[in-house]
Enzyme design. Structure first.
Site, mmCIF file in Angstrom:
data_model
loop_
_atom_site.group_PDB
_atom_site.id
_atom_site.type_symbol
_atom_site.label_atom_id
_atom_site.label_comp_id
_atom_site.label_asym_id
_atom_site.label_seq_id
_atom_site.Cartn_x
_atom_site.Cartn_y
_atom_site.Cartn_z
ATOM 1 N N GLN A 212 115.251 51.059 -18.352
ATOM 2 C CA GLN A 212 115.273 51.254 -19.803
ATOM 3 C C GLN A 212 115.114 49.915 -20.523
ATOM 4 O OE1 GLN A 212 115.077 54.028 -21.206
ATOM 5 N NE2 GLN A 212 116.108 55.614 -20.035
ATOM 6 N N CYS A 334 112.651 61.451 -22.757
ATOM 7 C CA CYS A 334 112.047 60.485 -23.679
ATOM 8 C C CYS A 334 110.923 61.130 -24.480
ATOM 9 C CB CYS A 334 111.532 59.267 -22.923
ATOM 10 S SG CYS A 334 110.232 59.643 -21.728
#
Length: 375
Positions: A212, A334
């Protein structure tokens, strides 16, 4: 966020940066509610917001210009090289190292790759910074091994100027196409991975493993998932598309065994190393395709956590989850659009809780965590 590149219309990646950040969050929350839960009785928790500058821990820079005047950044809309070493998304230490690298490449005489002429060597600079330690992993993506001698000869100067560089490697990407990296990774340092900590959980980052890019928000995402899992208290769970093990490492407990599945072997190697550092015995990882793994199973544990790429789970895996019938599915996405499509195919499940995390400020993107229970 004030960004000179956006004001000049030379970089529009952060297309919402002219809006006040609070307004971005309000608008994004409304859009996500309309998309995900327009008419359902679902617990909608407040969003987890981000700093609006200096939040990003990874830079992907195209190497442009010429050997005597290299530029790290992008080509703008007019096709002109644009240096992004002062991009406000990056913390000051990253900006300083990127600016130094532009000059270092010039001094080393390393020619940038020219995609039109198909000449030159250096294609990309990939830089990752550990939020916890401040250490860097620096990767040079080059067309061939010809670049190695110049990089190695000038490496002592670079390391002396930035001793916080922990990992340096050269990735060989020989093909003339828009591919970020190749198969071969040549390490120029003894250390081959970067160590990050989220909520006191060690996370090993290797060059090719996904990680991330907003560590402060990611830390809260993992902590939230752990809280939700502990409320359910399953004796066993799967973490599909586990990457470097962020969710699995947070959710494993003495009374909760976790199996993490990820197709990328390097990410699995990182996850296994992190588990060893934590001394967790009931946590296992395997480098497998998530759909093929689930297809080979006769039954599922009480909870399955999924964190697919932007394309979503796909019909094959949603059908398998329907058949395996875990009581709970915890979906981290996402791409809310593909998540909604997947959830529609999981017709035996009801959405009961949603929270979103602003992993990507100044864009329309968001990370969404959704808890589903079998009807």
């Amino acid at each position: 966020m004030q960004c000179e590149f956006f004001i000049q219309k030379r970089c529009t990646s952060c297309h919402l940066c002219a809006q006040p950040y609070s307004e971005q969050v309000t608008n994004k929350d409304q859009q996500l509610r309309e998309l995900i839960a327009p008419a359902t009785d679902v617990q909608w928790l407040p969003p987890v917001t981000s700093a609006d500058t200096a939040f990003r821990n990874k830079a992907k820079m195209v190497v442009l210009g010429a050997a005597h005047a290299p530029i790290l950044g992008i080509e703008d809309a007019q096709g002109q090289p644009l240096s992004l070493v002062t991009c406000p998304l990056y913390p000051q230490p990253m900006q300083e190292l990127l600016a130094y690298l532009e000059n270092w490449i010039r001094i080393a005489g390393i020619p940038p790759y020219n995609k039109l002429k198909k000449k030159g060597e250096l294609k990309f600079i990939l830089l990752t910074r550990s939020e916890n330690s401040g250490q860097f992993m620096l990767r040079f993506v080059a067309r061939s091994h010809a670049v190695l001698e110049r990089i190695e000869r000038n490496l002592p100067t670079l390391i002396a100027a930035f001793p916080m560089i922990e990992v340096i490697s050269v990735n060989i990407q020989p093909v003339h196409m828009a591919r970020l990296e190749g198969e071969e990774e040549i390490f120029l340092t003894e250390t081959q991975s970067l160590l990050e900590h989220f909520n006191d959980v060690p996370m090993v980052i290797r060059p090719k493993s996904f990680f991330q890019t907003n560590p402060k928000v990611a830390e809260q995402l993992y902590a939230t998932a752990r809280t939700w899992v502990r409320e359910i208290a399953p004796t066993q769970m799967w973490d599909l598309f586990c990457g470097v093990g962020g969710f699995a490492l947070h959710c494993a407990a003495p009374d909760t065994a976790v199996t993490g599945i990820e197709i990328e072997p390097e990410a699995i190697a990182s996850a296994q190393r992190s588990a060893q550092m934590m001394g967790i015995d009931n946590l296992s990882f395997a480098a497998l395709d998530s759909a093929k793994f689930s297809q080979s199973q006769m039954s599922a544990p009480e909870l399955v956590l999924v964190n697919p790429p932007r394309r979503g789970l796909g019909s094959e895996l949603t059908a398998q989850l329907e058949a395996l019938a875990p009581k709970y599915i915890l979906y981290s996405s996402c791409n809310p659009q593909t998540m909604v499509k997947d959830i529609a195919e999981l017709s035996s499940y009801q959405m009961i809780r949603v929270q979103w995390f602003d992993m990507f400020p100044h864009t329309d993107h968001a990370e969404v965590l959704t808890l589903l229970v079998r009807k």
